[in-house]
Write an enzyme that holds these catalytic residues in place. Sequence first.
Site, PDB file in Angstrom:
ATOM      1  N   ILE A  95       0.881  -1.199  -0.065  1.00  0.00           N
ATOM      2  CA  ILE A  95       0.066   0.053   0.076  1.00  0.00           C
ATOM      3  C   ILE A  95       1.098   1.292   0.132  1.00  0.00           C
ATOM      4  O   ILE A  95       0.545   2.218  -0.570  1.00  0.00           O
ATOM      5  CB  ILE A  95      -0.899   0.037   1.245  1.00  0.00           C
ATOM      6  CG1 ILE A  95      -2.028   1.114   1.070  1.00  0.00           C
ATOM      7  CG2 ILE A  95      -0.104   0.084   2.465  1.00  0.00           C
ATOM      8  CD1 ILE A  95      -3.010   0.889  -0.232  1.00  0.00           C
ATOM      9  N   GLU A 172      -6.281  -1.980   6.593  1.00  0.00           N
ATOM     10  CA  GLU A 172      -6.221  -2.565   7.802  1.00  0.00           C
ATOM     11  C   GLU A 172      -5.000  -3.696   7.902  1.00  0.00           C
ATOM     12  O   GLU A 172      -4.674  -4.155   6.848  1.00  0.00           O
ATOM     13  CB  GLU A 172      -7.511  -3.319   8.128  1.00  0.00           C
ATOM     14  CG  GLU A 172      -8.033  -4.193   7.228  1.00  0.00           C
ATOM     15  CD  GLU A 172      -7.306  -5.354   6.559  1.00  0.00           C
ATOM     16  OE1 GLU A 172      -6.584  -6.073   7.318  1.00  0.00           O
ATOM     17  OE2 GLU A 172      -7.329  -5.697   5.496  1.00  0.00           O
ATOM     18  N   GLY A 315      -5.241  -7.485   1.623  1.00  0.00           N
ATOM     19  CA  GLY A 315      -5.991  -6.519   2.805  1.00  0.00           C
ATOM     20  C   GLY A 315      -4.973  -5.102   2.685  1.00  0.00           C
ATOM     21  O   GLY A 315      -4.545  -4.668   1.644  1.00  0.00           O
ATOM     22  N   GLU A 316      -4.762  -4.492   3.645  1.00  0.00           N
ATOM     23  CA  GLU A 316      -3.992  -3.187   3.923  1.00  0.00           C
ATOM     24  C   GLU A 316      -4.425  -2.082   2.819  1.00  0.00           C
ATOM     25  O   GLU A 316      -3.900  -1.436   2.568  1.00  0.00           O
ATOM     26  CB  GLU A 316      -2.541  -3.374   3.797  1.00  0.00           C
ATOM     27  CG  GLU A 316      -1.932  -3.954   2.446  1.00  0.00           C
ATOM     28  CD  GLU A 316      -0.344  -4.022   2.656  1.00  0.00           C
ATOM     29  OE1 GLU A 316       0.233  -3.798   1.710  1.00  0.00           O
ATOM     30  OE2 GLU A 316       0.044  -4.777   3.627  1.00  0.00           O
ATOM     31  N   GLY A 317      -5.827  -2.080   2.129  1.00  0.00           N
ATOM     32  CA  GLY A 317      -6.025  -1.274   1.337  1.00  0.00           C
ATOM     33  C   GLY A 317      -5.688  -1.509  -0.159  1.00  0.00           C
ATOM     34  O   GLY A 317      -5.981  -0.357  -0.903  1.00  0.00           O
TER      35      GLY A 317
END
Length: 350
Positions: A95, A172, A315-317
């Site tokens: 990200i 997240e 994840g993590e955007g």
Amino acid sequence: MNWWLEACKVPNAETKQQAEERQLQLTKPTGSLSVLENVAVQLAALQSNSKPNVDKPWIAIFAGDHGVMAENISAYPQAVTRQMLQNFATGGACISVIAKEYAAILQVIDCGTVGEAYQYQGVERHSIAQGTANFAQQVAMTEQQCQQAMVLGRESVEKAIAQGASIYIAGEMGIGNTCSASAIACFLLNEPAEQLTGVGTGIRADQLIHKKNIIQHSLELHKNYVENDAFKALCAVGGLEIAAMTGAYIRCAQLGMPVIVDGFISSVAALVAVRLNPEVRQWMLFGHQSAEYGHQRLLQELNADPLLKLNLRLGEGSGAGAALGVIKLACSLHNNMATFAEAAVVGEKV
């Protein structure tokens, strides 16, 4: 106290109509760019701008640890959560690269991780708790802790708006958080763990069975407390970072900031937000359908049509960040293509 129940802004019908009319005038067959047209029109309504843009994206990564890790439900050790915080801040994470690619501001927020006090440049540390409690034994968060985490999301959005952000992504990080998200989804959708639990970061088949059993046990443990209350479901089996994302999504809608929802865990937070305040839904664009088991079911519940399907499960955007490129292109096409009149092209069929 319940600020999340306050009214949301209403998308601008006039600028939506203006954008729709512009699409009819551009040098292409009507509807030929399909989703790219729809995205531009939706953003026009959300930004009250007939020529929308995503020139100033804001990406907030919320991190938190999970007490349910004591039940051996993840392929990675809990220490990875905090290690990744530094990786986000120093530019090494996926990200982080995406944020640089699109000139986005990247905000990294530690909502509550396990370990001693630390100072990482570029990480905002808010130690609400040393992670959540083990929800296989007790509620993950007190209601006060959950509210505190939601406020972190609210404050992030307020900061983004103060700095002129044009669109918001919440990501997240938290080892064990697919377990937490699956449990929340089970409560919200009234479905068993078998239907909504996947491998997360890549556990073995025997670990997956164990993970499902832990979630199903936890659903039974907390069902009398939760009943049909989305906030209590978040408290019972949620995570600090999931609660923060929930608060962020609600505040975006209240203040008129469009959001791109990421994958499975982000979609769980989005569903909690919509259950708490249904008006939030109209401020959401959905970046992608992830490879995580159960995400498609969540998207159906949210009546969401994701922009991408790349089988991501990071994840993590990251999926929302990937979709940012598509949204940016949609805006550019909408704003910069010539109209039939400008190009001296006959627009009507003969």
